[in-house]
Design a protein around this motif. Structure first.
Motif, mmCIF file in Angstrom:
data_model
loop_
_atom_site.group_PDB
_atom_site.id
_atom_site.type_symbol
_atom_site.label_atom_id
_atom_site.label_comp_id
_atom_site.label_asym_id
_atom_site.label_seq_id
_atom_site.Cartn_x
_atom_site.Cartn_y
_atom_site.Cartn_z
ATOM 1 N N LYS A 2 -0.336 -7.892 41.804
ATOM 2 C CA LYS A 2 -0.971 -6.482 41.597
ATOM 3 C C LYS A 2 -0.985 -5.739 42.947
ATOM 4 N N ASP A 50 -1.680 -0.439 40.799
ATOM 5 C CA ASP A 50 -2.105 -1.101 39.570
ATOM 6 C C ASP A 50 -3.799 -0.913 39.626
ATOM 7 N N ALA A 86 0.340 1.941 32.861
ATOM 8 C CA ALA A 86 -1.049 0.941 32.965
ATOM 9 C C ALA A 86 -1.526 1.078 34.303
ATOM 10 N N ALA A 107 -5.928 0.361 36.191
ATOM 11 C CA ALA A 107 -7.252 -0.034 36.151
ATOM 12 C C ALA A 107 -7.882 0.700 37.207
ATOM 13 N N GLY A 149 -2.520 3.599 28.872
ATOM 14 C CA GLY A 149 -2.768 2.322 29.207
ATOM 15 C C GLY A 149 -3.707 2.227 30.669
ATOM 16 N N ARG A 192 -7.156 2.172 32.291
ATOM 17 C CA ARG A 192 -8.714 2.106 31.995
ATOM 18 C C ARG A 192 -9.378 2.443 32.999
ATOM 19 N N SER A 246 -9.116 -6.766 36.136
ATOM 20 C CA SER A 246 -8.102 -7.788 35.707
ATOM 21 C C SER A 246 -7.940 -7.685 34.163
ATOM 22 N N GLY A 247 -7.071 -8.537 33.702
ATOM 23 C CA GLY A 247 -6.764 -8.517 32.366
ATOM 24 C C GLY A 247 -7.814 -8.939 31.598
ATOM 25 N N SER A 291 -10.675 -7.909 31.150
ATOM 26 C CA SER A 291 -11.202 -6.394 30.625
ATOM 27 C C SER A 291 -10.327 -5.921 29.932
ATOM 28 N N SER A 292 -9.242 -6.295 29.299
ATOM 29 C CA SER A 292 -8.126 -5.306 28.861
ATOM 30 C C SER A 292 -8.718 -4.509 27.749
ATOM 31 N N TYR A 293 -9.586 -4.655 26.941
ATOM 32 C CA TYR A 293 -9.955 -4.045 25.951
ATOM 33 C C TYR A 293 -11.161 -3.096 26.204
ATOM 34 N N THR A 331 -12.947 0.030 28.292
ATOM 35 C CA THR A 331 -12.721 1.180 29.184
ATOM 36 C C THR A 331 -13.871 2.404 28.997
#
Length: 242
Positions: free
Chosen positions: A7, A80, A129, A131, A172, A174, A223-224, A226-228, A230
């Motif tokens: 990343k 990223d 994507a 963050a 995508g 967040r 990072s992934g 916390s993928s869900y 936002t």
């Protein structure tokens, strides 16, 4: 396990304090990091130790912020993660605070975070994507005596974060925020003892936080793991003001 392997991250206000702690942890977790700061000498020194890049950036200057994001993409091929961390204080009671002291703090924190979010999202939309982590403060939740400028700016960052999260979700992207409490840095340790003791008395965990603990929250949000997640605000306060 490297949570950010491959990343590319940009961290503003990264020459010292919380920003530097975040840049160091992100690097340990596999990211290539661009350290942005007005103190370019310190930023370059720290970037060299992290095998990253350093950019002099005034976060209130749209051209500087766009150039910062452009450098990250040009040097490392993507963007990223964006951490809007840069900040200053100009503490005075409202009767003694000048209009310039109010606007300068709001500009650096809130306008700077907006510029960083705006520039990062422009790249992240094309990638599908990304963050973004915005640094608020517990003073944006409860307000601090002598900090009408700082508290207003940090509260505004929460609103910015939630609105941007709604705009970015379909692409995508967040967007989340962190509200640190009393964190042990050079700035906080310079406080008068009575002020320090008063804040400590408000903390259920009975200690100040460390920069690495704020960095860990930033790592989670970047990072992934916390993928869900936002539009949220994580308080890193030891339970202060719960």
């Amino acid at each position: 396990m490297e949570l950010l392997k491959g990343k590319v991250a940009v961290v503003t206000g990264a020459a010292q304090g919380l920003g530097l702690a975040i840049a160091r942890l992100f690097t340990e977790q596999g990211a290539r990091v661009v350290l942005a700061d007005l103190n370019i000498e310190s930023a370059r020194r720290e970037a060299a130790a992290l095998d990253g890049a350093a950019v002099r950036c005034d976060v209130t200057d749209a051209g500087d912020v766009d150039a910062l994001i452009g450098t990250a993409v040009e040097k490392f091929g993507a963007l990223d993660i964006m951490v809007n961390n840069a900040g200053i204080t100009r503490d005075k009671t409202i009767g003694k605070m000048t209009p310039d002291e109010f606007r300068t703090v709001v500009d650096v924190h809130l306008y700077g975070a907006w510029l960083g979010t705006r520039a990062a999202m422009a790249v992240m939309r094309g990638q599908g994507a990304g963050a973004i982590v915005n640094m608020s403060s517990i003073s944006g939740k409860v307000g601090n005596f002598g900090q009408t400028n700082y508290s207003a700016a940090k509260a505004g960052i929460v609103g910015l974060t939630k609105a941007a999260a709604k705009e970015g979700a379909a692409r995508g992207i967040r967007v989340n925020a962190i509200q640190p409490g009393l964190i042990r840095t050079a700035m906080t340790e310079a406080m008068p003892k009575d002020a320090w003791d008063s804040k400590m008395a408000e903390i259920p965990m009975r200690r100040a936080g460390e920069p690495a603990e704020v960095a860990s929250a930033a790592l989670f949000l970047a990072s992934g793991l916390s993928s869900y997640i936002t539009g949220t605000v994580i308080e890193v306060t030891g339970g202060r003001h719960i």
